[in-house]
Design a protein around this motif. Structure first.
Motif, short mmCIF file in Angstrom:
data_model
loop_
_atom_site.label_atom_id
_atom_site.label_comp_id
_atom_site.label_asym_id
_atom_site.label_seq_id
_atom_site.Cartn_x
_atom_site.Cartn_y
_atom_site.Cartn_z
N GLY A 91 0.80 -1.04 0.13
CA GLY A 91 0.09 -0.16 -0.22
C GLY A 91 0.67 1.56 0.07
O GLY A 91 2.13 1.24 0.06
N ASP A 92 0.14 2.30 -0.47
CA ASP A 92 1.10 4.05 -0.52
C ASP A 92 0.88 4.13 1.34
O ASP A 92 -0.02 4.51 1.47
N PRO A 93 1.76 4.42 1.61
CA PRO A 93 1.49 5.01 3.09
C PRO A 93 1.50 5.99 3.34
O PRO A 93 0.25 6.84 4.20
N ALA A 94 1.39 7.17 1.99
CA ALA A 94 0.13 9.01 2.40
C ALA A 94 -1.17 7.98 1.95
O ALA A 94 -2.12 8.91 2.82
N VAL A 95 -1.59 7.05 1.62
CA VAL A 95 -2.89 6.76 2.17
C VAL A 95 -3.79 5.72 3.02
O VAL A 95 -4.18 5.75 3.79
N THR A 96 -2.61 4.57 3.35
CA THR A 96 -2.17 4.00 4.74
C THR A 96 -2.21 3.24 5.76
O THR A 96 -2.48 4.23 6.76
N GLY A 97 -1.36 5.35 5.90
CA GLY A 97 -0.50 5.55 7.04
C GLY A 97 0.34 4.90 7.62
O GLY A 97 0.84 5.25 9.15
N LYS A 98 0.29 4.08 7.41
CA LYS A 98 1.98 2.83 7.56
C LYS A 98 2.74 3.29 6.09
O LYS A 98 2.66 2.57 5.80
N PRO A 99 3.39 1.97 7.25
CA PRO A 99 5.07 2.00 6.54
C PRO A 99 5.12 0.80 5.92
O PRO A 99 4.70 -0.02 5.53
N VAL A 100 5.84 1.15 3.94
CA VAL A 100 5.41 0.46 3.16
C VAL A 100 6.43 -1.05 3.78
O VAL A 100 7.31 -1.11 4.31
N GLY A 101 5.94 -1.79 3.54
CA GLY A 101 6.46 -3.05 3.94
C GLY A 101 5.93 -3.97 5.41
O GLY A 101 6.84 -4.32 5.98
N GLY A 102 5.95 -2.71 6.11
CA GLY A 102 5.41 -3.09 7.79
C GLY A 102 5.26 -3.93 8.49
O GLY A 102 6.18 -4.97 9.52
N ASP A 103 4.23 -5.00 7.51
CA ASP A 103 3.86 -6.01 8.12
C ASP A 103 5.23 -6.90 7.83
O ASP A 103 5.65 -7.89 8.95
#
Length: 341
Positions: free
Chosen positions: A241-253
């Motif tokens: 997901g796009d961090p700007a949209v999800t609010g999460k860092p890329v690849g956080g999971d």
């Protein structure tokens, strides 16, 4: 240039706002019955105040569960106000589960602010969660004929706990071999942890609105499918997901080593032989994400999400629901899981 918002998505967003505004004063009144200190922690968790009680306008949740409860009552042909006790109860239970989840998972933030256990302490956060759970049961018990509603909520809570237990145990199991977590097990976990309360919300609202048992069951099942689909889409966004949209860092999971559906699906492919080694360290996140994609993990997750979305839509279509509410429920379904589908 901003893409136009479809009428269905606009309808879903309007339903969320309308239901939140209907439920909010009742939810605030319920929280106000708690011990003042516990009420402050609860208000902080909802984004209503800062530590110490000063008013705040922090972003809360979307209010999906309360919307499902109100729309469930309307789908039964009743006024949406009939579903308000159900909406308050499920919102309290959801808040309770988040408070305890953050403690169990060690998550330090929630919606961009320190989690309650970080802001007030672990013991107080657990206490606040317990209070919210008790308040939810009391809210339903006070409704005329509330015994059946409490029983339905209790069954959903049992499934939620079972799903949470499985989710915690998944972290102790290997990536490969006979004891690995399967994609099917993951879907069952997601139904309990995420879907049970969504289904309960719609079913409770319908029940309080006077719907027959078969309609209550259909809405419960639709909400459960919605919960699984939502979780699968969230898993995809958690990796790509796009961090700007999800609010999460890329690849956080991936960095956290979470056993999400795309990873589990990819591990079943011969193309992913190197994946377990890449999952052992956060420095390989980008390479792991590319390999999961190449091995079909993203495709499998989205396909499963579409299957659950279609099942939920079929249940909403076949049940004898009031037209307007049925359309809003379907639009809400598409809004929540249509982010990448």
């Amino acid at each position: 240039m901003t893409a136009p918002v479809s009428p269905a998505r606009e309808s879903a967003r309007h339903a969320l706002v309308r239901c939140r505004e209907l439920v909010r004063p009742h939810l605030r009144a319920a929280v106000g019955r708690l011990h003042p200190w516990v009420a402050e922690m609860a208000a902080y968790s909802f984004g209503w105040c800062e530590v110490g009680g000063a008013p705040a306008g922090a972003p809360g949740g979307k209010g999906v569960r309360q919307a499902l409860a109100v729309l469930g009552a309307e789908a039964a042909g009743a006024d949406g106000r009939a579903g308000v006790p159900a909406a308050v109860a499920v919102e309290l239970v959801h808040a309770f589960s988040l408070l305890h989840d953050d403690v169990m998972d060690g998550d330090a933030t929630r919606r961009g602010r320190p989690a309650v256990w970080q802001a007030y302490g672990t013991g107080p956060a657990v206490l606040a969660g317990d209070a919210l759970f008790a308040l939810a049961v009391d809210t339903l018990a006070a409704v005329p004929g509330g015994t059946g509603a409490v029983r339905l909520l209790s069954a959903a809570l049992a499934d939620l706990v079972r799903g949470q237990a499985d989710d915690l145990l998944f972290t102790t199991r290997p990536w490969t071999g006979p004891d690995r977590v399967t994609a099917r097990e993951y879907e069952e976990m997601a139904e309990g942890k995420t879907g049970a309360l969504l289904g309960c919300a719609a079913a409770l609202g319908a029940g309080l609105g006077g719907a027959p048992p078969e309609t209550v069951t259909a809405l419960d099942r639709a909400g459960r499918h919605l919960g699984v689909a939502f979780q699968l889409v969230d898993d995809v966004l958690g990796i790509w997901g796009d961090p700007a949209v999800t609010g999460k860092p890329v690849g956080g999971d991936l960095r956290e080593g979470k056993k999400t559906f795309p990873v589990l699906a990819a591990l079943g492919s011969p193309a992913a032989r190197r994946l377990p080694a890449l999952l052992s360290g956060p420095e390989h996140t980008a390479e792991a994400a590319a390999l999961i994609d190449a091995a079909g993990g993203r495709t499998a997750a989205l396909a499963a999400a579409r299957t659950h979305t279609a099942a939920a839509r079929e249940l909403l279509t076949s049940a004898p629901l009031a037209t307007g509410a049925a359309e809003e429920l379907t639009a809400l379904l598409d809004l929540l899981v249509g982010r990448t589908l």
